[in-house]
Design a protein around this motif. Sequence first.
Motif, PDB file in Angstrom:
ATOM      1  N   THR A   1       0.827  -1.208   0.000  1.00  0.00           N
ATOM      2  CA  THR A   1       0.000   0.000   0.000  1.00  0.00           C
ATOM      3  C   THR A   1       0.860   1.257   0.000  1.00  0.00           C
ATOM      4  O   THR A   1       1.764   1.413   0.837  1.00  0.00           O
ATOM      5  CB  THR A   1      -0.921   0.004   1.233  1.00  0.00           C
ATOM      6  OG1 THR A   1      -1.706  -1.190   1.245  1.00  0.00           O
ATOM      7  CG2 THR A   1      -1.837   1.218   1.216  1.00  0.00           C
ATOM      8  N   GLY A   2       0.587   2.135  -0.947  1.00  0.00           N
ATOM      9  CA  GLY A   2       1.303   3.401  -1.026  1.00  0.00           C
ATOM     10  C   GLY A   2       2.620   3.350  -1.768  1.00  0.00           C
ATOM     11  O   GLY A   2       3.305   4.363  -1.883  1.00  0.00           O
ATOM     12  N   ILE A   3       3.011   2.167  -2.274  1.00  0.00           N
ATOM     13  CA  ILE A   3       4.288   2.033  -2.988  1.00  0.00           C
ATOM     14  C   ILE A   3       4.020   1.964  -4.489  1.00  0.00           C
ATOM     15  O   ILE A   3       3.261   1.108  -4.948  1.00  0.00           O
ATOM     16  CB  ILE A   3       5.054   0.779  -2.528  1.00  0.00           C
ATOM     17  CG1 ILE A   3       5.309   0.831  -1.019  1.00  0.00           C
ATOM     18  CG2 ILE A   3       6.376   0.638  -3.285  1.00  0.00           C
ATOM     19  CD1 ILE A   3       6.000  -0.396  -0.456  1.00  0.00           C
ATOM     20  N   LYS A   4       4.635   2.861  -5.249  1.00  0.00           N
ATOM     21  CA  LYS A   4       4.457   2.918  -6.695  1.00  0.00           C
ATOM     22  C   LYS A   4       5.614   2.222  -7.402  1.00  0.00           C
ATOM     23  O   LYS A   4       6.777   2.424  -7.034  1.00  0.00           O
ATOM     24  CB  LYS A   4       4.359   4.369  -7.167  1.00  0.00           C
ATOM     25  CG  LYS A   4       3.165   5.126  -6.577  1.00  0.00           C
ATOM     26  CD  LYS A   4       3.128   6.567  -7.070  1.00  0.00           C
ATOM     27  CE  LYS A   4       1.932   7.313  -6.487  1.00  0.00           C
ATOM     28  NZ  LYS A   4       1.888   8.723  -6.947  1.00  0.00           N
ATOM     29  N   VAL A   5       5.288   1.433  -8.419  1.00  0.00           N
ATOM     30  CA  VAL A   5       6.300   0.645  -9.133  1.00  0.00           C
ATOM     31  C   VAL A   5       6.039   0.705 -10.631  1.00  0.00           C
ATOM     32  O   VAL A   5       4.889   0.541 -11.074  1.00  0.00           O
ATOM     33  CB  VAL A   5       6.285  -0.834  -8.684  1.00  0.00           C
ATOM     34  CG1 VAL A   5       7.443  -1.595  -9.322  1.00  0.00           C
ATOM     35  CG2 VAL A   5       6.319  -0.961  -7.176  1.00  0.00           C
TER      36      VAL A   5
ATOM     37  N   ALA B   1      13.849   0.307   1.609  1.00  0.00           N
ATOM     38  CA  ALA B   1      12.877  -0.526   2.322  1.00  0.00           C
ATOM     39  C   ALA B   1      11.682  -0.861   1.432  1.00  0.00           C
ATOM     40  O   ALA B   1      11.187  -1.985   1.429  1.00  0.00           O
ATOM     41  CB  ALA B   1      12.421   0.183   3.595  1.00  0.00           C
ATOM     42  N   LYS B   2      11.237   0.115   0.654  1.00  0.00           N
ATOM     43  CA  LYS B   2      10.118  -0.124  -0.260  1.00  0.00           C
ATOM     44  C   LYS B   2      10.529  -1.105  -1.359  1.00  0.00           C
ATOM     45  O   LYS B   2       9.752  -1.984  -1.753  1.00  0.00           O
ATOM     46  CB  LYS B   2       9.646   1.199  -0.877  1.00  0.00           C
ATOM     47  CG  LYS B   2       9.048   2.177   0.127  1.00  0.00           C
ATOM     48  CD  LYS B   2       8.626   3.467  -0.560  1.00  0.00           C
ATOM     49  CE  LYS B   2       8.026   4.463   0.423  1.00  0.00           C
ATOM     50  NZ  LYS B   2       7.642   5.721  -0.241  1.00  0.00           N
ATOM     51  N   ALA B   3      11.761  -0.939  -1.852  1.00  0.00           N
ATOM     52  CA  ALA B   3      12.241  -1.834  -2.910  1.00  0.00           C
ATOM     53  C   ALA B   3      12.338  -3.272  -2.400  1.00  0.00           C
ATOM     54  O   ALA B   3      12.076  -4.223  -3.142  1.00  0.00           O
ATOM     55  CB  ALA B   3      13.608  -1.355  -3.413  1.00  0.00           C
ATOM     56  N   GLU B   4      12.713  -3.431  -1.135  1.00  0.00           N
ATOM     57  CA  GLU B   4      12.788  -4.775  -0.564  1.00  0.00           C
ATOM     58  C   GLU B   4      11.410  -5.421  -0.510  1.00  0.00           C
ATOM     59  O   GLU B   4      11.283  -6.642  -0.655  1.00  0.00           O
ATOM     60  CB  GLU B   4      13.403  -4.703   0.833  1.00  0.00           C
ATOM     61  CG  GLU B   4      14.903  -4.381   0.809  1.00  0.00           C
ATOM     62  CD  GLU B   4      15.480  -4.136   2.185  1.00  0.00           C
ATOM     63  OE1 GLU B   4      14.673  -4.040   3.147  1.00  0.00           O
ATOM     64  OE2 GLU B   4      16.714  -4.021   2.314  1.00  0.00           O
ATOM     65  N   GLN B   5      10.361  -4.604  -0.319  1.00  0.00           N
ATOM     66  CA  GLN B   5       9.000  -5.128  -0.342  1.00  0.00           C
ATOM     67  C   GLN B   5       8.652  -5.661  -1.731  1.00  0.00           C
ATOM     68  O   GLN B   5       8.014  -6.698  -1.886  1.00  0.00           O
ATOM     69  CB  GLN B   5       8.005  -4.031   0.059  1.00  0.00           C
ATOM     70  CG  GLN B   5       8.107  -3.598   1.517  1.00  0.00           C
ATOM     71  CD  GLN B   5       7.539  -4.645   2.453  1.00  0.00           C
ATOM     72  OE1 GLN B   5       8.238  -5.554   2.876  1.00  0.00           O
ATOM     73  NE2 GLN B   5       6.267  -4.534   2.774  1.00  0.00           N
ATOM     74  N   VAL B   6       9.103  -4.941  -2.753  1.00  0.00           N
ATOM     75  CA  VAL B   6       8.873  -5.394  -4.129  1.00  0.00           C
ATOM     76  C   VAL B   6       9.638  -6.694  -4.381  1.00  0.00           C
ATOM     77  O   VAL B   6       9.092  -7.673  -4.910  1.00  0.00           O
ATOM     78  CB  VAL B   6       9.308  -4.313  -5.143  1.00  0.00           C
ATOM     79  CG1 VAL B   6       9.169  -4.825  -6.575  1.00  0.00           C
ATOM     80  CG2 VAL B   6       8.484  -3.046  -4.964  1.00  0.00           C
ATOM     81  N   ALA B   7      10.928  -6.701  -3.998  1.00  0.00           N
ATOM     82  CA  ALA B   7      11.775  -7.880  -4.251  1.00  0.00           C
ATOM     83  C   ALA B   7      11.243  -9.123  -3.553  1.00  0.00           C
ATOM     84  O   ALA B   7      11.455 -10.247  -4.031  1.00  0.00           O
ATOM     85  CB  ALA B   7      13.210  -7.590  -3.802  1.00  0.00           C
TER      86      ALA B   7
ATOM     87  N   HIS C   1      18.039   8.309  -9.249  1.00  0.00           N
ATOM     88  CA  HIS C   1      16.754   8.948  -9.519  1.00  0.00           C
ATOM     89  C   HIS C   1      15.677   8.370  -8.610  1.00  0.00           C
ATOM     90  O   HIS C   1      15.693   7.191  -8.253  1.00  0.00           O
ATOM     91  CB  HIS C   1      16.363   8.753 -10.982  1.00  0.00           C
ATOM     92  CG  HIS C   1      17.361   9.331 -11.950  1.00  0.00           C
ATOM     93  ND1 HIS C   1      17.596  10.689 -12.053  1.00  0.00           N
ATOM     94  CD2 HIS C   1      18.206   8.741 -12.834  1.00  0.00           C
ATOM     95  CE1 HIS C   1      18.533  10.903 -12.972  1.00  0.00           C
ATOM     96  NE2 HIS C   1      18.925   9.736 -13.453  1.00  0.00           N
ATOM     97  N   ALA C   2      14.723   9.215  -8.233  1.00  0.00           N
ATOM     98  CA  ALA C   2      13.638   8.796  -7.361  1.00  0.00           C
ATOM     99  C   ALA C   2      12.732   7.797  -8.071  1.00  0.00           C
ATOM    100  O   ALA C   2      12.632   7.785  -9.303  1.00  0.00           O
ATOM    101  CB  ALA C   2      12.830  10.017  -6.920  1.00  0.00           C
ATOM    102  N   GLY C   3      12.075   6.953  -7.290  1.00  0.00           N
ATOM    103  CA  GLY C   3      11.141   5.992  -7.857  1.00  0.00           C
ATOM    104  C   GLY C   3      11.661   4.575  -7.833  1.00  0.00           C
ATOM    105  O   GLY C   3      12.862   4.331  -7.665  1.00  0.00           O
ATOM    106  N   ILE C   4      10.738   3.614  -7.996  1.00  0.00           N
ATOM    107  CA  ILE C   4      11.082   2.191  -7.997  1.00  0.00           C
ATOM    108  C   ILE C   4      10.651   1.577  -9.310  1.00  0.00           C
ATOM    109  O   ILE C   4       9.527   1.805  -9.782  1.00  0.00           O
ATOM    110  CB  ILE C   4      10.382   1.459  -6.833  1.00  0.00           C
ATOM    111  CG1 ILE C   4      10.847   2.045  -5.494  1.00  0.00           C
ATOM    112  CG2 ILE C   4      10.670  -0.034  -6.867  1.00  0.00           C
ATOM    113  CD1 ILE C   4      10.111   1.497  -4.312  1.00  0.00           C
ATOM    114  N   SER C   5      11.552   0.826  -9.924  1.00  0.00           N
ATOM    115  CA  SER C   5      11.224   0.137 -11.170  1.00  0.00           C
ATOM    116  C   SER C   5      11.601  -1.333 -11.057  1.00  0.00           C
ATOM    117  O   SER C   5      12.611  -1.678 -10.435  1.00  0.00           O
ATOM    118  CB  SER C   5      11.941   0.777 -12.363  1.00  0.00           C
ATOM    119  OG  SER C   5      13.340   0.607 -12.265  1.00  0.00           O
ATOM    120  N   LEU C   6      10.785  -2.169 -11.670  1.00  0.00           N
ATOM    121  CA  LEU C   6      11.000  -3.615 -11.693  1.00  0.00           C
ATOM    122  C   LEU C   6      11.257  -4.037 -13.125  1.00  0.00           C
ATOM    123  O   LEU C   6      10.408  -3.829 -14.003  1.00  0.00           O
ATOM    124  CB  LEU C   6       9.767  -4.334 -11.145  1.00  0.00           C
ATOM    125  CG  LEU C   6       9.714  -5.857 -11.318  1.00  0.00           C
ATOM    126  CD1 LEU C   6      10.765  -6.527 -10.442  1.00  0.00           C
ATOM    127  CD2 LEU C   6       8.318  -6.395 -10.990  1.00  0.00           C
TER     128      LEU C   6
END
Length: 503
Positions: A382-386, A436-442, A455-460
């Motif tokens: 929740t609240g994490i953009k990918v 920490a957010k990226a670890e949730q994705v991983a 750069h800001a943001g998370i990409s998969l």
Amino acid sequence: MSARRAGGPKTGSSRGRKVRRIALWTTAGIAALAVTAGGLVYYRLNGNLSTFGSDGISKDRPDAASADAQGRVPVNLLLIGSDSRSGSNRDLGGGDDGGARSDTAILLHVYADHKHAVGVSIPRDSLVAIPSCLLPNKNWTKPQAGAMFNSAFSVGNTEQGNPACTQNTVEKLTGLRIDHTMVINFQGFADMTSAVGGVDVCLPKPVYEGDLNPNLGHRGKLLFEQGHQKISGQAALDYVRIRHGLGDGSDIGRTKRQQAFLSSLIKQVKSQGMNPVTLLPLADAVTKSLTVDESLGSAQKLVDFAMSLKDIDLHDIKFLTVPWRYQGERVALVHPDADQLWAALKADRTLDGQDASAGPAPADSPTAAPGQSTAPAKVDGTGIKVAVHNGTETAGLAGKAAATLEASGFTVTDRANAASHTHATTLVEYGPGEQAKAEQVAALFPGATLQAGSHAGISLTLGADYAAGNGTTAAPPPLPTGPLPTSVSQARSADDDTCSDLT
């Protein structure tokens, strides 16, 4: 019974409530003062700390380590001891000529289970390849072959040294991605040992001034008696710098004593309790003399990293020197022993051949058949953009991954093909402050690699391993197994006697 008159004597119940209110407000006030004081300490420490820029880090780097099934990743920390000639370091034995040198370099590999760690010393006289490094004038040097390892730190000849060049050299040498680099100078080392109340060491024989300084011309006064003793400050610095008068007088022998000293230091810190209360005074002692990479550039991050090591048993903290042999007056690394060591660390295998990334599977997670993905981890996104990108030739993977993310509450901002379709491993990239957010994705994509970006943001970016989990391609090759050569597996444990295996 009539009611108590206004202004009459208070009952015991009333007095009790007043006492409780006073106690409550007193406790709240003390807590507020403690929080404020703690914040001021962190603020001061942050002002003391120096960082080096990421612009000098090579763009051609090893891949970041993959997360295990529990979303945990190993950490590689490069610790550099600098004998900078600037400031108070000159009075502590740094010498009179300018520039900085690195006489100590240890690669600390913290396993994904955070139950094991290995520190590998790289001799300063080792002959290695030094890749292109950034100079103060922003030009890049030409790569060097067969150069002395510690010369990497001196590239650019500045008082601060060149930790980025040393990091580039270690990454090229080992094939391991360095997550953090830390440089401590003479003053910081001396202050650190005093902050913990001294460190227990052992001398195989008495040591005199002439042993520390062969140019003295005579034996001089006694510095250390033979046997066990507790030392701190200048004495601790002298101990780790002694080269002549013990063993064969080589840097390799000194490295063994440094490993014993670090083992004893870790034992001392752990005996005092691994918590912010005991770690902050230690951080206060060293931050003025510490230079770290930008991603480790705050007192809070330093303490958090130290706290992440609190559950490692002393016996499972190992120290060794990379396999070596003399080549004239220099040191050559022994192959394939050294290569097997780096491969084991990259596979997160302990020195006895165990897989430290393998933890017990969750009770509700079935074992995956070959070529099939395991059940997704339970994650709240929740609240994490990918943003999701397909890095393979297999169509439809971005949509499948996006559905997995959205089922766990993530917000998918983009579904597209990556610029390259040859990604072997799934990659999660994240901006500053978003690890920490990226670890949730991983955690939803077992085996994914985490990589920090500017750069800001998370990409998969999905790789062939994700395609394999969906039954479209072959599974990735298995990790190496089996024990390592004796030259590697016989390491010092942090709980070993300080007098053992010294020269």
